[in-house]
Design an enzyme around this catalytic site. Structure first.
Site: not given
Length: 287
Positions: A232, A267
């Site tokens: 991210k 995840r």
């Protein structure tokens, strides 16, 4: 909150797979069948490519394959229901025949969740926490499958303008209290609920780091915690890496922090690397 508290969470059994929360960290491998996801858009948007990637994720140690047909990157546009179904249903049908691990459907639409479960998916991963579609919780209850409830504000298109929290953890905690109660009222057993604080979703760089530091505060909700830090932008900012694929080891550090903070499920894109990270982090913090 202590580790003893974590082991009190009811184990989750789906088909012949049992998740003993607290004993080890479980991995959800990301499989985006989209042309525009932030990190891997267009790489796995054919059936053959997606199946090959799913098999690699399983071989690398994934416990769950999370199939998504709608990009949720910042600024992403909503696609049609028909397009989402066309992207995910043929793959889920094929995966059910080809892989032994569990299959998750990453969607905010109840009709997609229902079609996916009927095609072979085992659980639902809803980035809206069941707030975008008021039929999601009743449908999941009827299907009898688990659901991941993630925290977000707005939509992927608008979320990065909605980061003005007065009490970041407190407001997210209250959101989860309300969503858990709504899910239970809809008929979903508490043991089939998983929460995800939504790193990067309506969260600034600083807020994403704060959530990782304070993750254990969500432990008192007494449901498993999923964290999705993989590749991210907050990692890219720290490392000065614009290419998400160059954020693997930054992701590893974030995964270690999540495990130290009592995360149950991660995840991730890079399953092989994070599998090793989890085993070592588990030996440190869970032994």
């Amino acid at each position: 909150m202590t580790r003893d508290k974590q082991t009190m969470i009811t184990p989750l059994t789906i088909r012949d797979h049992t998740f003993h929360w607290g004993e080890r960290t479980y991995l959800m491998g990301i499989l985006n069948v989209t042309p525009d996801s932030f990190s891997d858009g267009g790489e796995f948007d054919t059936l053959d490519a997606a199946l090959a990637q799913a098999k690699k994720l399983v071989a690398d140690g994934a416990d769950i394959i999370d199939v998504g047909g709608q990009s949720t990157r910042p600024g992403a546009e909503q696609i049609s229901l028909e397009e989402e179904l066309n992207r995910v249903i043929p793959l889920i049908k094929a995966l059910q025949e080809e892989v032994s691990v569990l299959i998750s459907i990453d969607t905010t639409r109840a009709s997609v969740a229902q079609a996916a479960v009927e095609a072979g998916a085992d659980l639902v991963n809803d980035i809206s926490g069941g707030t975008y579609d008021n039929q999601m919780l009743p449908v999941v209850a009827e299907l009898g499958v688990p659901i991941v409830l993630m925290h977000i504000r707005g939509t992927p298109k608008t979320m990065q303008q909605l980061t003005d929290y007065e009490d970041l953890v407190g407001e997210i905690y209250q959101f989860f209290e309300e969503r858990i109660e709504q899910a239970i009222q809809a008929g979903i057993d508490r043991s089939r609920l998983i929460i995800d604080p939504g790193i990067g979703f309506a969260k600034t760089y600083e807020q994403s780091l704060e959530l990782l530091r304070r993750l254990s505060e969500f432990r008192s909700l007494e449901v498993p915690i999923l964290v999705g830090p993989s590749r991210k932008s907050f990692i890219g900012r720290i490392l000065d890496r614009n290419d998400p694929k160059l954020r693997v080891w930054g992701t590893a550090a974030a995964c270690c922090a999540a495990i130290a903070g009592s995360a149950d499920l991660l995840r991730v894109h890079d399953v092989a690397e994070m599998y090793d990270v989890c085993r070592v982090a588990d030996a440190i913090w869970r032994s």
